[in-house]
Motif scaffolding. Structure first.
Motif, PDB file in Angstrom:
ATOM      1  N   SER A  73      -7.867  -0.276 -42.877  1.00  0.00           N
ATOM      2  CA  SER A  73      -7.429   0.163 -44.211  1.00  0.00           C
ATOM      3  C   SER A  73      -6.867  -0.970 -45.052  1.00  0.00           C
ATOM      4  O   SER A  73      -6.166  -0.721 -46.031  1.00  0.00           O
ATOM      5  N   GLN A  82      -9.137   0.813 -58.190  1.00  0.00           N
ATOM      6  CA  GLN A  82      -8.369  -0.123 -57.388  1.00  0.00           C
ATOM      7  C   GLN A  82      -9.280  -1.036 -56.567  1.00  0.00           C
ATOM      8  O   GLN A  82      -9.024  -2.237 -56.443  1.00  0.00           O
ATOM      9  N   ALA A 100      -9.304   5.613 -56.993  1.00  0.00           N
ATOM     10  CA  ALA A 100      -9.517   4.732 -55.840  1.00  0.00           C
ATOM     11  C   ALA A 100     -10.575   3.679 -56.159  1.00  0.00           C
ATOM     12  O   ALA A 100     -10.429   2.510 -55.785  1.00  0.00           O
ATOM     13  N   GLU A 149     -10.997   7.534 -46.467  1.00  0.00           N
ATOM     14  CA  GLU A 149      -9.656   7.904 -46.898  1.00  0.00           C
ATOM     15  C   GLU A 149      -9.288   9.330 -46.488  1.00  0.00           C
ATOM     16  O   GLU A 149      -8.201   9.805 -46.805  1.00  0.00           O
ATOM     17  N   ARG A 189     -12.931  10.503 -57.090  1.00  0.00           N
ATOM     18  CA  ARG A 189     -12.438   9.285 -56.454  1.00  0.00           C
ATOM     19  C   ARG A 189     -12.277   8.143 -57.454  1.00  0.00           C
ATOM     20  O   ARG A 189     -12.189   6.980 -57.061  1.00  0.00           O
ATOM     21  N   PRO A 236      -6.413  -3.209 -47.940  1.00  0.00           N
ATOM     22  CA  PRO A 236      -6.918  -3.026 -49.309  1.00  0.00           C
ATOM     23  C   PRO A 236      -7.868  -4.131 -49.749  1.00  0.00           C
ATOM     24  O   PRO A 236      -8.868  -3.866 -50.421  1.00  0.00           O
ATOM     25  N   GLU A 239     -16.444   5.989 -49.033  1.00  0.00           N
ATOM     26  CA  GLU A 239     -15.054   5.708 -49.420  1.00  0.00           C
ATOM     27  C   GLU A 239     -14.174   6.929 -49.241  1.00  0.00           C
ATOM     28  O   GLU A 239     -13.068   6.837 -48.696  1.00  0.00           O
TER      29      GLU A 239
END
Length: 448
Positions: free
Chosen positions: A97, A221, A218, A161, A215, A99, A157
């Motif tokens: 995970s 980001q 997300a 998550e 999403r 980033p 993705e």
């Protein structure tokens, strides 16, 4: 034919709900919660399958049988290419995970997908210019492939998550929109290949849009976490080169085998029989994908909680249980089809019961390989599943060439090959389970 949703959603390949992604996502969930999350996704997936069946039945009444065979080839090609669209770089989402790592994987997948779609669009444009395909068909094919690729990336993705609700809802959206679009096009304009292809493209586009919107924060980001650069993309591609080198060939081989009967459709002088085969494949794909969606998360979750000899014993118990359940499921489907067939005596679909019964052998093997292949990733020799798929695919092509035409005997032969392939995967699970698994045996610089 919007009813193809029962065929392509979650074949190897495919579509908004993919069982292997659900299994990988269990690693990101808290201990003890993976089974429940996987079961909820399976229930939503089953809902989508039941919602799509009515579209399949209506299409069978409104469309000439030949359209089923034509669209089957179109759908199979779109699904096959969608597997390669991201070069399997989306699998990097399941490493960890971090980033920064996720952002790099997202950007690399996005660039790979855009480049692949650009090449497909160029090929479609050239084919249209040469008169090989109609311009409308080529454009809709590219749009449908783009929707499939977007769904694949967004699903990866979201699954990483643990957003199973978004994935399940996307499946429900497509199951509602696609048959509705089919009816909206066929009822006023009549049944045509263009209407079926358009409904396919609309269904995937709407589903991809919904999932991407869910999403979106997300994605923002991941896309903006670091400055885009060719240096970063090259570094990421080198680091994760095992994805296109190992996982992509295995996935393509598995998908190719799963649609083997379609390869024989052009080799027939009986369009009715070809249509029966195409429709039977879509009908049997419903229990096949339900079986995979329910078993994969639960099987892998239960194995994750065990180690050493206990895991090996449990894997063997699961293998036996999966075989029993799958054969009971498809034996029931074959029996029901044979009972129902006399009721179709006055229709163009009379005789499809026998086709369904024969293809049940093929799909029983396909359904079982899905969870067995995932269990096999934990084996001492994880390269063996790819070898098994390759040998089965080559043998099936040889069988089709030997028979030379589509026939009940050919269907029986590929059904037996499917069972042999399943048996090889079961033996691998029984005898080779344990060790470090697929990821642990890859070179350190290319772990996926």
């Amino acid at each position: 034919m919007a009813a193809h949703v029962t065929f392509e959603r979650a074949l190897a390949p495919l579509s908004a709900v993919r069982p292997e992604l659900a299994q990988n996502a269990l690693r990101t969930l808290r201990p003890g919660g993976g089974g429940a999350a996987g079961l909820m996704l399976a229930l939503r997936y089953v809902q989508a399958r039941f919602l799509s069946v009515w579209g399949l039945l209506i299409a069978a009444l409104l469309c000439p049988p030949q359209m089923f065979a034509d669209f089957a080839i179109y759908s199979a090609l779109a699904n096959f290419l969608s597997i390669a669209a991201l070069l399997r770089f989306e699998t990097v989402f399941f490493q960890n995970s971090d980033p920064d790592r996720l952002g790099r994987a997202f950007r690399l997948s996005l660039v790979a997908g855009c480049g692949f779609l650009a090449l497909v669009a160029l090929a479609a444009f050239v084919s249209s210019g040469l008169g090989l395909v109609l311009a409308g068909h080529a454009a809709l094919f590219v749009l449908s492939l783009a929707g499939r690729a977007a769904i694949r990336l967004a699903t990866a993705e979201a699954t990483a998550e643990g957003d199973f609700r978004a994935i399940g809802n996307a499946g429900l959206v497509q199951a509602l929109i696609q048959p509705s679009a089919m009816l909206a096009l066929i009822l006023p304009f009549g049944a045509s290949s263009l209407a079926l292809f358009a409904a396919d493209a609309i269904g995937h586009a709407v589903s991809a849009t919904y999932l991407s919107w869910r999403r979106r924060f997300a994605f923002q980001q991941l896309a903006l976490r670091a400055e885009w650069s060719l240096r970063e993309l090259r570094r990421s591609a080198r680091q994760w080169s095992a994805a296109p080198r190992f996982l992509l060939p295995s996935a393509l081989l598995s998908f190719g085998f799963s649609v083997a009967p379609l390869f024989a459709l052009p080799f027939t002088s009986d369009p009715i029989f070809a249509a029966h085969v195409a429709l039977a494949m879509r009908l049997l794909d419903v229990p096949t994908q339900m079986f995979g969606a329910v078993t994969l998360p639960l099987v892998m979750s239960s194995l994750r909680r065990r180690q050493g000899p206990a895991r090996r014993r449990w894997a063997r118990i699961l293998t036996v249980g999966l075989v029993v359940v799958a054969f009971a499921l498809f034996a029931g489907a074959a029996g029901f089809a044979l009972i129902l067939d006399p009721w179709l005596e006055e229709t163009q679909w009379h005789g499809i019961g026998a086709v369904l019964a024969i293809l049940s052998l093929f799909y029983a093997g396909i359904a079982l390989v899905s969870p067995l292949n995932e269990i096999g990733t934990l084996s001492r020799d994880p390269q063996h599943p790819m070898v098994i798929n390759a040998v089965a695919a080559v043998a099936t092509v040889a069988i089709i060439a030997w028979f030379g035409k589509l026939s009940p005997a050919l269907l029986c032969a590929v059904g037996v090959m499917s069972l042999l392939r399943m048996g090889a995967h079961a033996c691998l699970t029984w005898t080779g389970f344990g060790g470090r698994g697929a990821a642990g045996r890859l070179p350190q610089g290319s772990r996926i």
